[in-house]
Scaffold this motif. Structure first.
Motif: not given
Ligand code: NAD
Length: 300
Positions: A7, A10-12, A31-32, A64-66, A70, A96, A121, A124, A239, A243, A246
Motif C-alpha cells: 500500500i 509513490g516514487n519509492m 494506492d489512492l 510506504m506512505l508520506p 497517513h 519515514t 529506508v 533513494g 530527494f 521531504l 519533514k
Molecule cells: P510519494 O509521495 O511519492 O508516495 C506516497 C504514495 O502514498 C502516493 O502515491 C500516495 O497516493 C500514497 N498514499 C497516501 N495515502 C495513502 C493511503 N491512505 N492509502 C493508499 N495510498 C496512499 O512519497 P515517496 O517519495 O514514495 O516516499 C514515501 C516515504 O518514503 C516517505 O515517508 C519518505 O520520507 C520516505 N523516503 C523517501 C525517499 C525518496 O528519495 N523519495 C527516500 C527515503 C525515504
C-alpha cells in the motif's frame, strides 16, 4: 509467505513493489492514485479496491506512505488494515515517520496479535529501483527474521536498530546528519568559489582530505561538478527539499522528547525551512547551495 499486500505506490513504493512482483510473489496493491495502481498491474500485480481489500488474504502487509497522518489513518482508523488482515499477518511499515507514531502503531498491531516492524529506508528512488535499499529496522528479532526474505528482494543492507521505533530513530539521526553535511559542503564550496577557486578542483581536494563526506563524493551540490547528480540537472529528481524538511522536523521532535541537544540539527532545519519558503520545496535538497549563491540555478 507468498501473498503480499503493498500500500502506497509513490516514487519509492512503486519500484519496491515491482521488485517483489519480479521475485515471484503474488502482490496485491492499493494506492489512492489510480494511475499508480495501473502501472503496477501492468507489471504483474493485482489491483485491490481498497487498502482493507488488499490485506484480507495477505501473509505480509507493506506500507510506504508520506508521513505520520497517513500511517495513523491507515492503521488506526476503524475498518483500517489492522481490522481487516488475516490472523498471523506480518506488518512492515517502510514510511519515514516519527518514532512515537511507529511505536503507537506497533502497539496497536500487537494488541490485535500481529507482529510489526518499522523499516524506513535509505538509498533513494535509484536504490528502490535497483533493489539496493538499506532497511533500518525496529521491532523484535523474530519479526525481522520473518520479514527478511521480503526485505532482501528490495534491499542490499538490513540493519536491526532495536525495538519498535528504533528504526525511525536511526533513520532520523542519519538524515539530520545528511542535512548538516549538505549545508556544510555547500558553504565550503561557496567560500572557495568566492575566492576564485574552481568548484571541481576544490571538491577533488576536499574529497581526498578530512572534509570528505558522501555529499562531496557522490552528490555534489554545485552544478556541473559531477555528472548524474540533481545539481547537474537543475536540481530535479533525487530527494526533495520538502521531504528533507519533514525529516529535520522529525529529528527536532525526537530531540525534544529525549531532551537531547541538537544545535546543528535545529539550525539546519531553519535553513531548510527558509529554503522551502523561498520556492525550492520541490527541488532536490542539494539546491540549498543556492541560498548562498542565488544566481546558480533558480526555479522557474
Ligand atoms: P510519494 O509521495 O511519492 O508516495 C506516497 C504514495 O502514498 C502516493 O502515491 C500516495 O497516493 C500514497 N498514499 C497516501 N495515502 C495513502 C493511503 N491512505 N492509502 C493508499 N495510498 C496512499 O512519497 P515517496 O517519495 O514514495 O516516499 C514515501 C516515504 O518514503 C516517505 O515517508 C519518505 O520520507 C520516505 N523516503 C523517501 C525517499 C525518496 O528519495 N523519495 C527516500 C527515503 C525515504
Amino acid at each position: 509467505m507468498q501473498h503480499i499486500a503493498f500500500i502506497g505506490l509513490g516514487n519509492m513504493g512503486a519500484p519496491m513493489a515491482r521488485n517483489l512482483v519480479a521475485a515471484g510473489f503474488h502482490v496485491s496493491v492499493f494506492d489512492l492514485a489510480p494511475a499508480a495502481v495501473a502501472s503496477l498491474v501492468e507489471a504483474g500485480a493485482t489491483a485491490a479496491a481498497s487498502a482493507s481489500a488488499a490485506v484480507q488474504t495477505a501473509d505480509a502487509v507493506i506500507t510506504m506512505l508520506p508521513a505520520n497522518k497517513h500511517v495513523q489513518e491507515l492503521y488506526l482508523a476503524a475498518g483500517g488494515v489492522l481490522d481487516s488482515a488475516k490472523p498471523g499477518a506480518l506488518f512492515i511499515d517502510c514510511s519515514t515517520i516519527a518514532a512515537d507514531v511507529a511505536r503507537q502503531v506497533a502497539q496497536a498491531a500487537s494488541e490485535r496479535g500481529f507482529a510489526m516492524i518499522d523499516a524506513p529506508v535509505s538509498g533513494g528512488t535509484a536504490g528502490a529501483a535497483a533493489g539496493t535499499l538499506t532497511f533500518i529496522v525496529g521491532g523484535s528479532e523474530a519479526a525481522l527474521q520473518q520479514a527478511r526474505p521480503l526485505l532482501e528482494k528490495m534491499g542490499k543492507n538490513i540493519f536491526h536498530a532495536g525495538e519498535a521505533g528504533a528504526g525511525q530513530v536511526a533513520k532520523i539521526c542519519n538524515n539530520m546528519l545528511l542535512g548538516i553535511l549538505m549545508a556544510g559542503t555547500a558553504e565550503a564550496l561557496n567560500l572557495g568559489v568566492a575566492h576564485g577557486l574552481d568548484p571541481k578542483v576544490l571538491s577533488d581536494i576536499m574529497a581526498k582530505s578530512s572534509g570528505r563526506n558522501w555529499t562531496l563524493e557522490v552528490y555534489n551540490p554545485w552544478p556541473g561538478v559531477m555528472d548524474g547528480t540533481p545539481a547537474s540537472r537543475n536540481y530535479t529528481g533525487g530527494f526533495g527539499t520538502a521531504l528533507m524538511l519533514k525529516d529535520l522536523g522529525l529529528a527536532q521532535q525526537s530531540a525534544l522528547s529525549a531532551n537531547a541537544p541538537t544545535p546543528l540539527g535545529g539550525l539546519v532545519r531553519q535553513l531548510y525551512q527558509m529554503h522551502a519558503q523561498a520556492g525550492y520545496a520541490q527541488q532536490d535538497f542539494s539546491s540549498i547551495v543556492q541560498m548562498l549563491q542565488p544566481g546558480l540555478n533558480k526555479p522557474a
